[in-house]
Design a protein around this motif. Structure first.
Motif, PDB file in Angstrom:
ATOM      1  N   GLU A  34       0.840  -1.182   0.000  1.00 45.61           N
ATOM      2  CA  GLU A  34       0.000   0.000   0.000  1.00 45.61           C
ATOM      3  C   GLU A  34       0.880   1.238   0.000  1.00 45.61           C
ATOM      4  N   ASN A  36       0.432   5.491   0.888  1.00 46.88           N
ATOM      5  CA  ASN A  36      -0.485   6.510   1.389  1.00 46.88           C
ATOM      6  C   ASN A  36      -0.495   7.771   0.526  1.00 46.88           C
ATOM      7  N   PRO A 104      -1.522   3.067   6.347  1.00 44.90           N
ATOM      8  CA  PRO A 104      -2.342   2.427   5.314  1.00 44.90           C
ATOM      9  C   PRO A 104      -3.087   1.182   5.787  1.00 44.90           C
TER      10      PRO A 104
END
Length: 125
Positions: A34, A36, A104
């Motif tokens: 992930e 952000n 995240p």
């Protein structure tokens, strides 16, 4: 309130090279990745059926965000399903706790033991 050691946070200079090492040489898989949108990448690797995973963090970025974290050694990430209660309990016991941060993968805070060793706790529901 802590249910298990869920992750080991490894601070690396180059996340892409670290992913390549853990996947190509060690046979791990990328369980999650992930971003952000502000430079914080969260890359989680583990063997296929492992309960505990390694999160590869950008060492330089963590140094800017988390003063006091020993970036030379991996850190433990504990999981809890009673996040707010644990945060309050540790604070009430006069344990040094950090701010709650939205990452995240969920909310996180760190705490230090009597020797200033830092540990992290993530909310897992």
């Amino acid at each position: 309130m802590i249910t298990k050691v869920g992750q080991i946070m490894l601070y690396v200079n180059n996340q892409d090279e670290a992913v390549q090492f853990w996947t190509e040489k060690m046979g791990f898989i990328v369980k999650a990745e992930e971003d952000n949108g502000q430079g914080m990448r969260w890359i989680e690797v583990s063997s296929k059926d492992a309960e505990t995973s390694i999160v590869l963090h950008n060492k330089e970025l963590v140094a800017k965000m988390s003063a006091g974290v020993n970036l030379g050694t991996p850190s433990l990430m504990f999981f809890t399903d009673r996040f707010d209660e644990l945060y309050t309990d540790l604070s009430n016991k006069e344990i040094k706790v950090g701010e709650i941060v939205n990452m995240p993968a969920g909310r996180v805070f760190n705490f230090a033991d009597h020797e200033e060793n830092y540990f992290a706790v993530m909310e897992k529901k």
